[in-house]
Structure formats: structure tokens, C-alpha cells
Motif scaffolding. Structure first.
Motif, PDB file in Angstrom:
ATOM      1  N   SER A  52       0.818  -1.220   0.000  1.00  0.00           N
ATOM      2  CA  SER A  52       0.000   0.000   0.000  1.00  0.00           C
ATOM      3  C   SER A  52       0.849   1.267   0.000  1.00  0.00           C
ATOM      4  O   SER A  52       0.365   2.339  -0.376  1.00  0.00           O
ATOM      5  N   SER A  53       2.114   1.134   0.390  1.00  0.00           N
ATOM      6  CA  SER A  53       2.998   2.298   0.425  1.00  0.00           C
ATOM      7  C   SER A  53       3.759   2.502  -0.887  1.00  0.00           C
ATOM      8  O   SER A  53       4.426   3.522  -1.061  1.00  0.00           O
ATOM      9  N   LEU A  54       3.651   1.537  -1.789  1.00  0.00           N
ATOM     10  CA  LEU A  54       4.394   1.623  -3.049  1.00  0.00           C
ATOM     11  C   LEU A  54       3.650   2.483  -4.060  1.00  0.00           C
ATOM     12  O   LEU A  54       2.415   2.444  -4.130  1.00  0.00           O
ATOM     13  N   PRO A  55       4.364   3.248  -4.881  1.00  0.00           N
ATOM     14  CA  PRO A  55       3.710   4.097  -5.887  1.00  0.00           C
ATOM     15  C   PRO A  55       2.898   3.283  -6.880  1.00  0.00           C
ATOM     16  O   PRO A  55       3.296   2.171  -7.263  1.00  0.00           O
ATOM     17  N   GLU A  56       1.773   3.842  -7.299  1.00  0.00           N
ATOM     18  CA  GLU A  56       0.971   3.207  -8.345  1.00  0.00           C
ATOM     19  C   GLU A  56       1.576   3.536  -9.707  1.00  0.00           C
ATOM     20  O   GLU A  56       2.109   4.622  -9.920  1.00  0.00           O
ATOM     21  N   LEU A  57       1.493   2.583 -10.625  1.00  0.00           N
ATOM     22  CA  LEU A  57       1.938   2.800 -11.992  1.00  0.00           C
ATOM     23  C   LEU A  57       0.719   2.856 -12.911  1.00  0.00           C
ATOM     24  O   LEU A  57      -0.300   2.203 -12.655  1.00  0.00           O
TER      25      LEU A  57
END
Length: 284
Positions: A52-57
């Protein structure tokens, strides 16, 4: 986990598909979906990340080959009893091994280019095995420990080159774009039984292949064990395991060959789908 690589050719970012279908950027966790990242330690590093903390692509970006820097692309010939029957071949007593050039690898939805002087280009939906731990002379009972996961492969073939031009099959299998892999690698823990997966392929909406890995002659476990007797398998190597019936070469009364403008759609149960448009040869 569903691991993929997203972005322009040669500039793909490692990524993961979360449980909501959102593509998340893994660049801050691993350098690529390749090599040591596919080992148990590497996959553990990814599974421990807070998605949930990772950037969306952007979901509209190109999806590249699901594994980068593939060392070996190993193929199994005539590995489905019903496919062997349609070609008139005998059931092999041992797995038939041949290689496919790694330069054939492309993204799952990239264009497929018919090679120069091609006469009989053909399709083959296949289950791909991605190696995650070095395998050298492994016992069959231990073989699955060396599998990182699975992916969809279209083992495209030029039958004239393969069968009528002499020598090994590799020349009919290795044209640029003749190895779409992906859209993602699904880790082994999410595939309950690789010998019970439906698989299919359509050309221009007509379903030519509609099979199952149940009809494999030599299963995943045996193949990893068998191949490891002849060469070591390294993390990131891919084994593509053969195709069910319905290839163009086997269509009666006349074979059907790919031509520019055709659109192929194919998939393996639980592993996603591919779609490629066929284009004519163009010199670089």
C-alpha cells in the motif's frame, strides 16, 4: 504474488499486481524481476514489502516481458499426447529438448513480426516455468523447490524453417518477437496444481487451441529434474513446456498460417492473458 515489468522496451520497471488489481512500482524494493530477485530470498524481500505504500503505476503503460535478463530459454517438444497425435508423431520416450534464442523474448502484448522469407508461421500457447533456485542433478522429489513461478508463453514457430530447412528446431523458433512472455509471473505458492490448468488460443476470435496441462506427457516436476541432468538451471531461466492440439500446422484439411493483421489472444488459467497483432517483416 503476480510480478511484472512495466515500461518502454529496455526501460521496464519491476512491479507487482496487488490484490485490487493495481500495479505497484517495486523499484524501491528490487532492481528488476530477474536473476537473484527470483530466489527464495529475493521473493521473500518482495513479499515483506508494504504494497500500500508503493507508488501506483499507470495501468495503460506497456507491459514488458515478465522476467528480465533471461539466461536460458529451454523448450520441450511434443509434450502433449493430443498434440503429438495431431502431428502424427510418436509419443516421446524422453522429453525432447531444444532452445529458443533469448532475443526472441518480447512483451505479452507486443507486435509479433513475421520473419523475412517466412512461409509457415504458427502459434503455440504454453505454460512457462520460471526457475528460482539453481538446479543441478536435482531429484524429482525436490524439483519443485527450484521453481519460482509460472507464466504464459506463446512459443511462436516458423514451421518451414523448423522442419524443412534441416538441422535443429531452434532456427524455426528464434525469430525476433517469437517469445512473448507474461503478462506476469505468478509465484509457485499461488498455483495449486500446474498439471490442471486450462489453456487456450484464438486467432481473430476463432478458438484454435482449447486444452489443459492435464494432457502433458512429462509434467513440471519431471521436466525440472530431467533438464537439470544435462545443464544447470539458474534463477531466471525459463522452460516452456509444450503446447496442446490446435496449432496451425495441424488444421485439417489445410494448415492455417499466421499473416499480417491477425490478432492472437491466448491465456493459461490463473496466469493471465496475452494479445498480439501480427505484422509483416520490416528491416531495421
Amino acid at each position: 504474488m503476480k510480478l511484472l515489468r512495466v515500461g518502454a522496451k529496455g526501460a521496464e520497471k519491476p512491479a507487482i499486481l496487488d490484490n485490487n488489481g493495481t500495479i505497484r512500482d517495486l523499484s524501491g524494493v528490487v532492481d528488476d524481476i530477474a536473476g537473484e530477485v527470483l530466489t527464495p530470498d529475493g521473493l521473500s524481500r518482495i513479499s515483506g514489502a508494504d504494497l500500500s505504500s508503493l507508488p501506483e503505476l499507470d495501468a495503460g503503460q506497456r507491459i514488458g516481458p515478465c522476467v528480465g535478463s533471461v539466461g536460458k530459454f529451454i523448450c520441450i517438444g511434443l509434450n502433449y499426447a493430443d498434440h503429438a497425435a495431431e502431428t502424427g508423431a510418436d509419443i516421446p520416450k524422453e522429453p525432447i529438448l531444444f532452445m529458443k534464442a533469448t532475443s526472441a523474448i518480447c512483451g505479452p502484448n507486443d507486435e509479433v513480426m513475421i520473419p523475412k522469407n517466412s512461409i509457415k508461421p504458427d502459434w503455440e500457447v504454453e505454460l512457462g516455468i520460471v526457475i528460482g533456485k539453481e538446479a543441478r542433478n536435482v531429484e524429482e522429489a525436490d524439483a519443485m523447490e527450484h521453481v519460482a513461478g509460472y507464466c504464459v508463453v506463446n512459443d511462436l514457430s516458423e514451421r518451414h524453417f523448423q522442419i524443412e530447412r534441416g538441422g535443429q528446431w531452434v532456427k524455426g523458433k528464434s525469430a525476433d518477437t517469437f517469445g512473448p512472455i507474461g503478462p506476469w509471473m505468478v509465484t509457485r505458492d499461488e498455483v495449486a496444481d500446474p498439471q490442471n490448468l486450462k489453456m487456450w488460443l484464438e486467432v481473430d476470435g476463432h478458438r484454435y487451441q482449447d486444452g489443459s496441462t492435464q494432457t502433458m506427457i512429462f509434467g513440471v516436476q519431471h521436466l525440472v529434474h530431467y533438464i537439470s541432468q544435462f545443464m544447470s538451471l539458474q534463477p531466471g531461466d525459463i522452460i516452456t513446456t509444450g503446447t496442446p492440439p490446435g496449432v496451425g500446422m495441424g488444421i485439417k484439411p489445410e494448415p492455417v498460417w499466421l499473416k499480417p493483421g491477425n490478432v492472437m489472444r491466448l491465456g493459461v488459467e490463473g496466469l493471465g492473458e496475452q494479445q498480439q497483432t501480427v505484422v509483416a517483416y520490416a528491416a531495421k
